[in-house]
Design an enzyme around this catalytic site. Sequence first.
Site, PDB file in Angstrom:
ATOM      1  N   LYS A 195       9.643  -9.562  -9.748  1.00 55.01           N
ATOM      2  CA  LYS A 195      10.513  -8.381  -9.686  1.00 55.01           C
ATOM      3  C   LYS A 195      11.794  -8.589 -10.484  1.00 55.01           C
ATOM      4  O   LYS A 195      12.427  -9.627 -10.381  1.00 55.01           O
ATOM      5  CB  LYS A 195      10.860  -8.080  -8.230  1.00 55.01           C
ATOM      6  CG  LYS A 195       9.631  -7.726  -7.397  1.00 55.01           C
ATOM      7  CD  LYS A 195      10.001  -7.316  -5.994  1.00 55.01           C
ATOM      8  CE  LYS A 195       8.775  -6.798  -5.255  1.00 55.01           C
ATOM      9  NZ  LYS A 195       9.090  -6.469  -3.856  1.00 55.01           N
ATOM     10  N   CYS A 211      11.180   0.756   5.949  1.00 56.39           N
ATOM     11  CA  CYS A 211       9.952   0.701   5.145  1.00 56.39           C
ATOM     12  C   CYS A 211       8.916   1.650   5.742  1.00 56.39           C
ATOM     13  O   CYS A 211       9.096   2.181   6.828  1.00 56.39           O
ATOM     14  CB  CYS A 211       9.406  -0.718   5.127  1.00 56.39           C
ATOM     15  SG  CYS A 211       8.697  -1.192   6.705  1.00 56.39           S
ATOM     16  N   CYS A 246       0.633   1.146   6.448  1.00 48.30           N
ATOM     17  CA  CYS A 246       0.733  -0.245   6.014  1.00 48.30           C
ATOM     18  C   CYS A 246      -0.076  -1.156   6.933  1.00 48.30           C
ATOM     19  O   CYS A 246       0.186  -1.213   8.133  1.00 48.30           O
ATOM     20  CB  CYS A 246       2.196  -0.682   5.993  1.00 48.30           C
ATOM     21  SG  CYS A 246       2.319  -2.408   5.481  1.00 48.30           S
ATOM     22  N   CYS A 285       7.530  -5.492   9.667  1.00 45.15           N
ATOM     23  CA  CYS A 285       7.080  -6.890   9.659  1.00 45.15           C
ATOM     24  C   CYS A 285       8.079  -7.667   8.819  1.00 45.15           C
ATOM     25  O   CYS A 285       8.977  -7.074   8.199  1.00 45.15           O
ATOM     26  CB  CYS A 285       5.652  -6.991   9.100  1.00 45.15           C
ATOM     27  SG  CYS A 285       5.552  -7.087   7.301  1.00 45.15           S
ATOM     28  N   LYS A 323       3.547 -11.592  -7.382  1.00 44.22           N
ATOM     29  CA  LYS A 323       4.374 -10.501  -7.916  1.00 44.22           C
ATOM     30  C   LYS A 323       5.664 -11.039  -8.517  1.00 44.22           C
ATOM     31  O   LYS A 323       6.150 -12.098  -8.121  1.00 44.22           O
ATOM     32  CB  LYS A 323       4.680  -9.496  -6.818  1.00 44.22           C
ATOM     33  CG  LYS A 323       5.411 -10.091  -5.625  1.00 44.22           C
ATOM     34  CD  LYS A 323       5.820  -9.056  -4.588  1.00 44.22           C
ATOM     35  CE  LYS A 323       4.697  -8.599  -3.716  1.00 44.22           C
ATOM     36  NZ  LYS A 323       5.123  -7.899  -2.487  1.00 44.22           N
TER      37      LYS A 323
HETATM   38 FE1  SRM Z   1       6.717  -4.184  -0.082  1.00 41.46          FE
HETATM   39  C1  SRM Z   1       3.674  -5.557   0.647  1.00 41.46           C
HETATM   40  C2  SRM Z   1       5.666  -1.184   0.788  1.00 41.46           C
HETATM   41  C3  SRM Z   1       9.478  -2.944  -1.486  1.00 41.46           C
HETATM   42  C4  SRM Z   1       8.161  -7.336  -0.017  1.00 41.46           C
HETATM   43  N1  SRM Z   1       4.936  -3.502   0.528  1.00 41.46           N
HETATM   44  C5  SRM Z   1       3.792  -4.201   0.744  1.00 41.46           C
HETATM   45  C6  SRM Z   1       2.611  -3.257   1.031  1.00 41.46           C
HETATM   46  C7  SRM Z   1       1.948  -2.939  -0.266  1.00 41.46           C
HETATM   47  C8  SRM Z   1       1.613  -3.736   2.102  1.00 41.46           C
HETATM   48  C9  SRM Z   1       0.385  -4.448   1.646  1.00 41.46           C
HETATM   49  O1  SRM Z   1       0.478  -5.453   0.924  1.00 41.46           O
HETATM   50  O2  SRM Z   1      -0.688  -4.025   2.066  1.00 41.46           O
HETATM   51  C10 SRM Z   1       3.399  -2.024   1.582  1.00 41.46           C
HETATM   52  C11 SRM Z   1       2.705  -0.668   1.428  1.00 41.46           C
HETATM   53  C12 SRM Z   1       3.034   0.209   2.611  1.00 41.46           C
HETATM   54  C13 SRM Z   1       2.585   1.593   2.466  1.00 41.46           C
HETATM   55  O3  SRM Z   1       1.792   2.056   3.327  1.00 41.46           O
HETATM   56  O4  SRM Z   1       3.002   2.287   1.545  1.00 41.46           O
HETATM   57  C14 SRM Z   1       4.736  -2.205   0.916  1.00 41.46           C
HETATM   58  N2  SRM Z   1       7.362  -2.402  -0.411  1.00 41.46           N
HETATM   59  C15 SRM Z   1       6.850  -1.255   0.116  1.00 41.46           C
HETATM   60  C16 SRM Z   1       7.756  -0.080  -0.108  1.00 41.46           C
HETATM   61  C17 SRM Z   1       7.025   1.238  -0.312  1.00 41.46           C
HETATM   62  C18 SRM Z   1       8.738   0.013   1.063  1.00 41.46           C
HETATM   63  C19 SRM Z   1       9.467   1.333   1.184  1.00 41.46           C
HETATM   64  O5  SRM Z   1       9.315   1.916   2.262  1.00 41.46           O
HETATM   65  O6  SRM Z   1      10.163   1.740   0.280  1.00 41.46           O
HETATM   66  C20 SRM Z   1       8.534  -0.590  -1.331  1.00 41.46           C
HETATM   67  C21 SRM Z   1       7.850  -0.264  -2.632  1.00 41.46           C
HETATM   68  C22 SRM Z   1       8.591  -0.804  -3.788  1.00 41.46           C
HETATM   69  C23 SRM Z   1       8.099  -0.327  -5.125  1.00 41.46           C
HETATM   70  O7  SRM Z   1       8.258   0.847  -5.411  1.00 41.46           O
HETATM   71  O8  SRM Z   1       7.606  -1.154  -5.890  1.00 41.46           O
HETATM   72  C24 SRM Z   1       8.473  -2.097  -1.091  1.00 41.46           C
HETATM   73  N3  SRM Z   1       8.473  -5.010  -0.734  1.00 41.46           N
HETATM   74  C25 SRM Z   1       9.536  -4.281  -1.168  1.00 41.46           C
HETATM   75  C26 SRM Z   1      10.713  -5.100  -1.203  1.00 41.46           C
HETATM   76  C27 SRM Z   1      12.105  -4.639  -1.565  1.00 41.46           C
HETATM   77  C28 SRM Z   1      12.456  -4.864  -2.993  1.00 41.46           C
HETATM   78  O9  SRM Z   1      11.643  -5.302  -3.806  1.00 41.46           O
HETATM   79  O10 SRM Z   1      13.631  -4.621  -3.317  1.00 41.46           O
HETATM   80  C29 SRM Z   1      10.349  -6.357  -0.757  1.00 41.46           C
HETATM   81  C30 SRM Z   1      11.299  -7.564  -0.536  1.00 41.46           C
HETATM   82  C31 SRM Z   1      11.673  -8.239  -1.792  1.00 41.46           C
HETATM   83  C32 SRM Z   1      10.640  -9.253  -2.176  1.00 41.46           C
HETATM   84  O11 SRM Z   1       9.719  -8.915  -2.906  1.00 41.46           O
HETATM   85  O12 SRM Z   1      10.734 -10.386  -1.699  1.00 41.46           O
HETATM   86  C33 SRM Z   1       8.929  -6.292  -0.475  1.00 41.46           C
HETATM   87  N4  SRM Z   1       6.019  -6.125   0.192  1.00 41.46           N
HETATM   88  C34 SRM Z   1       6.788  -7.253   0.253  1.00 41.46           C
HETATM   89  C35 SRM Z   1       5.964  -8.370   0.623  1.00 41.46           C
HETATM   90  C36 SRM Z   1       6.447  -9.841   0.805  1.00 41.46           C
HETATM   91  C37 SRM Z   1       6.413 -10.568  -0.486  1.00 41.46           C
HETATM   92  C38 SRM Z   1       6.729 -12.016  -0.336  1.00 41.46           C
HETATM   93  O13 SRM Z   1       7.004 -12.654  -1.328  1.00 41.46           O
HETATM   94  O14 SRM Z   1       6.697 -12.562   0.761  1.00 41.46           O
HETATM   95  C39 SRM Z   1       4.651  -7.864   0.826  1.00 41.46           C
HETATM   96  C40 SRM Z   1       3.404  -8.648   1.237  1.00 41.46           C
HETATM   97  C41 SRM Z   1       2.809  -9.417   0.133  1.00 41.46           C
HETATM   98  O15 SRM Z   1       3.187  -9.314  -1.028  1.00 41.46           O
HETATM   99  O16 SRM Z   1       1.910 -10.192   0.448  1.00 41.46           O
HETATM  100  C42 SRM Z   1       4.736  -6.453   0.563  1.00 41.46           C
HETATM  101 FE1  SF4 Z   2       7.024  -2.665   6.181  1.00 32.67          FE
HETATM  102 FE2  SF4 Z   2       5.877  -5.061   6.378  1.00 32.67          FE
HETATM  103 FE3  SF4 Z   2       4.467  -2.983   5.561  1.00 32.67          FE
HETATM  104 FE4  SF4 Z   2       6.374  -3.957   4.012  1.00 32.67          FE
HETATM  105  S1  SF4 Z   2       4.538  -4.982   4.552  1.00 32.67           S
HETATM  106  S2  SF4 Z   2       5.936  -1.773   4.419  1.00 32.67           S
HETATM  107  S3  SF4 Z   2       7.879  -4.625   5.573  1.00 32.67           S
HETATM  108  S4  SF4 Z   2       5.427  -3.228   7.582  1.00 32.67           S
END
Ligand code: SRM
Ligand code: SF4
Length: 573
Positions: A212, A433, A439, A478, A210
């Site tokens: 961003k 989150c 999730c 997490c 990804k």
């Molecule tokens: Fe996220 C994965 C929810 C912002 C870092 N994120 C996920 C997943 C899709 C789980 C999955 O892979 O199966 C989550 C879905 C949960 C659900 O049931 O809806 C999820 N992320 C979210 C949201 C909905 C959190 C929220 O409650 O608002 C945010 C949606 C953003 C959007 O509209 O696009 C969300 N995720 C973020 C952010 C914050 C940001 O970008 O400002 C981060 C940290 C910044 C970053 O990217 O480092 C973030 N999400 C992750 C990661 C870790 C990525 C990494 O590089 O390590 C994952 C897991 C992955 O990608 O493997 C992940």
């Molecule tokens: Fe929260 Fe982790 Fe799921 Fe992101 S991946 S929504 S931090 S539990």
Amino acid sequence: MDELLEKQKLSADEYIKEKSNYLRGTIKESLSNPLTGALHPDDVKLIKYHGSYQQYDRDLDSERKRQKLEPLYQFMVRVRVPGGITTPEQWLALDKLSDTHGNGTMKLTTRQSFQFHGILKRSLKPTIKAINETLLSTIATCGDVNRNVMCNPNPYQSQIHEEVYGIAAKLSEYFTPKTTAYHEIWLDQEKVGGTPDREPLYTETYLPRKFKIALTVPPRNDIDVFANDLGLIAIEEGNELVGFNVCVGGGLGSTFGDDTTYARLADVIGFVSKEKVIEVSETIIAIQRDYGNRVNRRNARLKYTIDKGGLEWFVDELNSRLGWEIESPRNYHFDTNGDEYGWLKGTNGKWFYTLFVENGRVKDEKGYKLKKALREVALVLNKDADMRLTGNQNLIIGNIEEKDKDVIEVILAQHGVLNNPKLTGLRLNSMACVALNTCSLAFAEAERYLPSLIDKLDVLLTKNGLQTDEINIRMTGCPNGCGRSPLGEIGLVGRAVGRYNLYLGASHNGDRLNTLYKEMLSEEGILETLDPIFSAYALERGEGEHFGDFVVRKGIVEVTDRPVKILCFSENG
Ligand code: SRM
Ligand code: SF4
């Protein structure tokens, strides 16, 4: 041969992308298979690029297993909303969709998007189609591509904001995948003239991970610009937008027990004029496309590419690909990464109302009918008004005429949304989150638990006279950091059901990460640990000193991470 060996080492996702025919895979066939609520495993990966995740209801999992049923598969759909701005009509359409196809709620995310949960396979296509009918899309809200481009909603400098927002929308459009697969699968559009797909920037294997982008207008850092692969800080001189400081290599996710993964804030590497911002962004994405790790997805984000090659290498590579050099960064200042609530007047003379939405969940509860209230507000807004999602999961009702302010307040008050006595400084600066029950990566609750933990923390804060202090608290289920927990003055990260790691000491403006303080705390442990720290803060803090700075100054946590690196300053900066 070497090439073959090299290829064999690639992660499985790389092969899935390569053979997917530009993200088509067998999604159409998977959708029409009546024997299961799930998709083919390869399509589960591919559908992310189309804006959806296959999930299952984790609350019902053991009962379904007992009954020998497959998990209750369902889909999350994420809507692409560059800069978080929607029209009242779009809000109304999305609100309706959440009832007809989703679980009756909408989640305003930390990246200014909407998420719907609980969509069954048969409803996926009608949902995505209906979203497109509102002139929004779901394409590339997930997957190894550029995601929803954030732009802080900064209502005070509304004229500069409008220009920065325009650039955010342009970047979003420019980096949208060019494949026609999305239109074929979801919108029944035939390929024109049988032209083969091409992805000039992404190529057929897209990015390693990804990507961003976020843009912000100082002094607010309410989209946490340093948490992004590419952050753009607007530089204003003489009331004009002249360009952007470019920050690279932010990312907050890590994996417990894997020290090769870590949260990292972006570094400020230079300044570019607004005319050059697309060229520079495209070149940065291309470097990540070519050098990012395609073997191990855990180390594939731009932050690892930069740390592997070194920041100087990265800047040299950028300058050499551009054929000109980016300038030294210009001066800027951030005061906070939080939202300011209530009415604010923009420089365009219009009014903006920022409303707290707890953890971004728009729903109706007894005595607090937020969803209904916002529907009624959207119905009375005139066509110049908008509804803006903030990067802190809140909502701004924007561009309101002075004469219409009362009507909005009356509607909100009638539905129990205004004057909630529980809105303390801590709660107004809280974020969680999604975590359970949708999730699949969550170890612990976040969104469903943080509100009740805040009730208890507020008792401790009130005892110390700190109930209105703006302390920011962020919880994630997490260590992926979706609620940007590594940037919380208090960060809580789920380790197991009911157990959290406690991190302290992030700055109040998002330019310093927090540090691990205690591990595996139960609720009792969290309260016992924070109680004396709150008391010390009340008694010993300096004038205007924020909680995160206080715990660092007092040595309660040692700052282990380096602050945001600013490569060098120009003479006038
Ligand atoms: Fe996220 C994965 C929810 C912002 C870092 N994120 C996920 C997943 C899709 C789980 C999955 O892979 O199966 C989550 C879905 C949960 C659900 O049931 O809806 C999820 N992320 C979210 C949201 C909905 C959190 C929220 O409650 O608002 C945010 C949606 C953003 C959007 O509209 O696009 C969300 N995720 C973020 C952010 C914050 C940001 O970008 O400002 C981060 C940290 C910044 C970053 O990217 O480092 C973030 N999400 C992750 C990661 C870790 C990525 C990494 O590089 O390590 C994952 C897991 C992955 O990608 O493997 C992940
Ligand atoms: Fe929260 Fe982790 Fe799921 Fe992101 S991946 S929504 S931090 S539990």
